[in-house]
Enzyme design. Structure first.
Site, PDB file in Angstrom:
ATOM      1  N   ASP A 177       1.961  15.917 -30.303  1.00 53.74           N
ATOM      2  CA  ASP A 177       0.758  16.719 -30.534  1.00 53.74           C
ATOM      3  C   ASP A 177      -0.415  16.062 -29.820  1.00 53.74           C
ATOM      4  O   ASP A 177      -0.576  14.834 -29.870  1.00 53.74           O
ATOM      5  CB  ASP A 177       0.485  16.805 -32.037  1.00 53.74           C
ATOM      6  N   ILE A 178      -1.232  16.858 -29.127  1.00 53.36           N
ATOM      7  CA  ILE A 178      -2.417  16.322 -28.453  1.00 53.36           C
ATOM      8  C   ILE A 178      -3.462  15.957 -29.503  1.00 53.36           C
ATOM      9  O   ILE A 178      -3.815  16.780 -30.356  1.00 53.36           O
ATOM     10  CB  ILE A 178      -3.006  17.344 -27.468  1.00 53.36           C
ATOM     11  N   ASN A 185     -11.391  21.925 -26.932  1.00 52.87           N
ATOM     12  CA  ASN A 185     -11.703  23.354 -26.845  1.00 52.87           C
ATOM     13  C   ASN A 185     -13.144  23.642 -27.265  1.00 52.87           C
ATOM     14  O   ASN A 185     -13.842  24.451 -26.640  1.00 52.87           O
ATOM     15  CB  ASN A 185     -10.735  24.163 -27.705  1.00 52.87           C
ATOM     16  N   ASP A 194      -6.936  24.807 -21.525  1.00 53.74           N
ATOM     17  CA  ASP A 194      -5.764  25.339 -20.827  1.00 53.74           C
ATOM     18  C   ASP A 194      -5.419  24.482 -19.608  1.00 53.74           C
ATOM     19  O   ASP A 194      -4.240  24.259 -19.305  1.00 53.74           O
ATOM     20  CB  ASP A 194      -6.030  26.782 -20.379  1.00 53.74           C
ATOM     21  N   GLU A 220      -1.060  23.079 -29.152  1.00 52.03           N
ATOM     22  CA  GLU A 220      -1.136  21.780 -28.479  1.00 52.03           C
ATOM     23  C   GLU A 220       0.074  20.925 -28.805  1.00 52.03           C
ATOM     24  O   GLU A 220       0.030  19.699 -28.712  1.00 52.03           O
ATOM     25  CB  GLU A 220      -2.422  21.044 -28.882  1.00 52.03           C
TER      26      GLU A 220
END
Length: 298
Positions: A177-178, A185, A194, A220
């Protein structure tokens, strides 16, 4: 398993590649396409080796339907022809509505196994290319080009069946997971988010093996299925990926950003009972990595 960053032929549980034939002059490979019933849209690409279709997890192409025999029929190649053979199935094998024991397949033939109907598309038929491209759109994430969650789950089911049949064959799963992706965002905009997802996909794809399956499974979130890989080996890979990601800067419209990943790793064990057990164990390790400060592997 591969993704667009690799130049190898992709293999997946929706498309069975067995004994790959060489393409001549741009010809497409012969295949069977499911046009009705279970596994609608799936393709079986035909090659040198025989392919068994049936209900058993040991079949080359599995159809989970009680009316399908465990080993229902087989496709074999002789010279440049493909033959279909019934394997003593309870409900028989039909080609163009006629019961067969052994039948030479011709372009456009319809093969029926109970409620499932497959269409034979011979080598060179442009329709084979159409079905190949159509299939790709159903299993790929449009933003990153990686496999999607639906495809990952299908592959995971297939790999888990293999691991259950052979307890000495390890199977591991990584979920990544980021970290703080919502902030990216919110602060830099979704276009920047993106762009980072696309760049990350290429970084991840450069590290996985042809036999692995890399997918984007959430906004993500990414996952890698690792056949023939134990937990310690999977941890080494996850740590290498996290280090590679953290060492880079990611260009966005207004500059650059740093990005880190948190990762959870788990290996299939019979005590997990089913697929959900493996997913739950991996998710728990990911949550632990987040709780312990992120940018790490648990």
């Amino acid at each position: 398993m591969t993704d667009p960053a690799n130049k190898h032929t992709p293999t997946d549980s929706q498309t069975a590649f067995v004994g790959r034939r060489e393409e001549i002059g741009g010809n497409h490979e012969a295949c069977l396409v499911v046009i009705r019933g279970a596994r609608l849209g799936s393709r079986i690409v035909l090659g040198q080796q025989a392919i068994v279709i049936g209900r058993s997890v040991e079949a080359d192409f599995q159809i989970s339907d009680r009316s399908i025999s465990r080993r229902h029929c087989r496709i074999v190649r002789q010279d440049n022809d493909f033959w279909i053979e019934d394997l003593g199935s309870t409900n028989k094998t039909y080609v163009n509505n006629e019961s067969i024991e052994r039948h030479l397949l011709s372009d456009g033939d319809h093969v029926q196994l109970s409620q499932t109907v497959l269409k034979f598309i011979d080598e060179g038929n442009i329709e084979a290319g159409y079905h190949s491209e159509l299939h790709e759109t159903t299993i790929r994430d449009p933003l990153t080009g990686l496999y999607n969650r639906r495809h990952l789950m299908a592959v995971l089911e297939t790999e888990l069946a293999k691991a259950i049949r052979n307890p000495d064959r390890p199977l591991s799963l990584i979920i990544m997971d980021i970290d703080f992706f919502k902030e990216i965002n919110d602060n830099d905009g979704h276009v920047a988010g993106d762009a980072i997802l696309g760049q990350l996909a290429r970084v991840l794809a450069d590290r996985v093996r042809d036999t692995d399956t890399l997918a984007r499974i959430g906004g993500e979130e990414f996952a890698i299925i690792l056949p023939d890989t134990d937990r310690s080996q999977a941890v080494v890979l996850a740590e290498e990926i996290c280090n590679r990601v953290a060492a880079r800067r990611y260009p966005i419209e207004d500059g650059e950003r740093s990005v880190t990943l948190s990762a959870g790793v788990a290996q299939w064990h019979p005590d997990m009972a089913d697929l959900s057990g493996l997913l739950r164990a991996t998710d728990e390790r990911l949550y632990q990595a987040k709780e312990q400060g992120r940018n790490q592997v648990c």
